[in-house]
Design an enzyme around this catalytic site. Structure first.
Site, PDB file in Angstrom:
ATOM      1  N   ASP A  69      -0.476  23.027  11.337  1.00 46.63           N
ATOM      2  CA  ASP A  69       0.050  24.181  12.472  1.00 46.63           C
ATOM      3  C   ASP A  69       1.363  24.649  11.931  1.00 46.63           C
ATOM      4  O   ASP A  69       2.358  23.368  11.415  1.00 46.63           O
ATOM      5  CB  ASP A  69       0.232  23.293  13.705  1.00 46.63           C
ATOM      6  CG  ASP A  69       0.641  24.181  14.810  1.00 46.63           C
ATOM      7  OD1 ASP A  69       0.331  25.573  14.798  1.00 46.63           O
ATOM      8  OD2 ASP A  69       1.170  23.747  15.859  1.00 46.63           O
ATOM      9  N   ASN A 104      -3.479  27.897  20.966  1.00 45.99           N
ATOM     10  CA  ASN A 104      -2.736  26.536  20.695  1.00 45.99           C
ATOM     11  C   ASN A 104      -2.250  25.918  21.896  1.00 45.99           C
ATOM     12  O   ASN A 104      -1.742  26.438  22.570  1.00 45.99           O
ATOM     13  CB  ASN A 104      -1.645  27.031  19.674  1.00 45.99           C
ATOM     14  CG  ASN A 104      -2.225  27.235  18.430  1.00 45.99           C
ATOM     15  OD1 ASN A 104      -3.472  27.471  18.101  1.00 45.99           O
ATOM     16  ND2 ASN A 104      -1.043  27.383  17.410  1.00 45.99           N
TER      17      ASN A 104
END
Ligand code: 13P
Length: 308
Positions: free
Chosen positions: A80, A251
């Site tokens: 990420d 996310n």
């Protein structure tokens, strides 16, 4: 089974559902994500930030990789917000099957250049890449269109960016922001912009900052002694609509952080004498599983694992 990001996200975009990409920092979070996905026959992505890599390193990556390999549903391990080429390459060496290069704070040409470098290296090793275009950050509904354009992803620019970089999926700025505090009231999500971008760009789109920050969870956190201001996240209906319009990866980090610490706080408040870590982290893992389940149901990925 451990798969790449593309293996999970291309079918999601085609099938008009989204896959949860949950951040992990330890074994219990990882178990809550993967075991819930298995129970619900859902593909899932587990992601580690550079901070998580600093905290848990290869040890944590190995926990994810081992659970992923043994899982009965497709699981990808994703980096990420990789901040550099070196960071993305390091993650690939650690076994990640999907990496993000986030050069979105640079001018367009530099973002293209940085992303292109990562795409070339990652593709040579069969790994999928996420890039970002636009500036993430909450915006209010009353903000005039010109100001929105300054922040949010421009559809025509997205077309050029995808063509020039070869990125596999694209994070777009649509009004969401990271963390619990997403502005006053429900954040405004620019659904029309998602629709326009997906008309022009056929790769899977990614929404960051997609925690819902459920009011009941915030209340439980407070009741157990936690301090948190007025936290409001993304509405479930907005996420559902976004998935219909081409968002394939969603996310989520804040919701699991909140669930983990709420679970721990509740046990410690109720039984101050408890010092068996399993009795403290077990209920927290259970609560995180409930949050993951809710999200997977909202996103429509339940039952989408192959063989269902
Ligand atoms: P939240 O803070 O809304 O959970 O978003 C997490 C995220 O986008 C990680 O990249």
């Amino acid at each position: 089974m451990l798969v790449t990001g593309n293996d999970i996200l291309i079918p999601a975009r085609a099938g008009k559902y989204a896959v949860g990409a949950f951040n992990t920092n330890n074994m219990e979070i990882t178990q809550a994500i993967i075991h819930t996905a298995e129970r619900l026959r859902s593909p899932v992505m587990v992601q580690m930030s550079e901070g998580a890599i600093k905290y848990g390193g290869q040890d944590l990556a190995n926990i994810v990789l081992d659970l992923a390999e043994r899982a009965s549903v497709p699981v990808a391990l994703h980096l990420d917000h990789g901040s550099s080429y070196e960071s993305a390459l390091k993650a690939i060496k650690m076994g990640f099957t999907s990496v993000m290069i986030d050069a979105s704070h640079h001018p367009f040409e530099e973002n293209v250049h940085e992303t292109r470098r990562v795409v070339e290296a990652a593709h040579a090793m069969g790994i999928s890449v996420e890039a970002e275009l636009g500036r993430l950050g909450g915006i209010e509904e009353h903000v005039v269109v010109d100001e929105k354009d300054a922040f949010l992803t421009d559809p025509e620019e997205a077309v050029r960016f995808v063509e020039q970089t070869g990125t596999d999926y694209l994070a777009i700025a649509i009004g969401t922001s990271h963390g619990a505090y997403k502005g006053k009231g429900r954040p405004f999500i620019d659904l029309a912009r998602i629709q326009r971008i997906s008309e022009l760009v056929s790769i899977p789109l990614v929404a960051h900052g997609s925690s819902g920050v459920p009011a009941e969870l915030v209340q439980r956190f407070r009741d157990a002694g936690g301090e948190i201001g007025d936290a409001v996240g993304i509405a479930d209906e907005d996420l559902q609509q976004a998935a219909q319009y081409g968002i394939a990866k969603v996310n989520v980090d804040t919701d699991l952080r909140l669930a983990m610490t709420t679970g721990v706080r509740e046990v410690l408040k109720k039984t101050p004498k408890e010092f068996d870590p399993r009795k403290i982290f077990g209920p927290a893992r259970e609560l995180m599983g409930q949050i993951v389940e809710h999200k997977l149901r909202v996103l429509g990925s339940v039952g989408q694992a192959p063989g269902c």
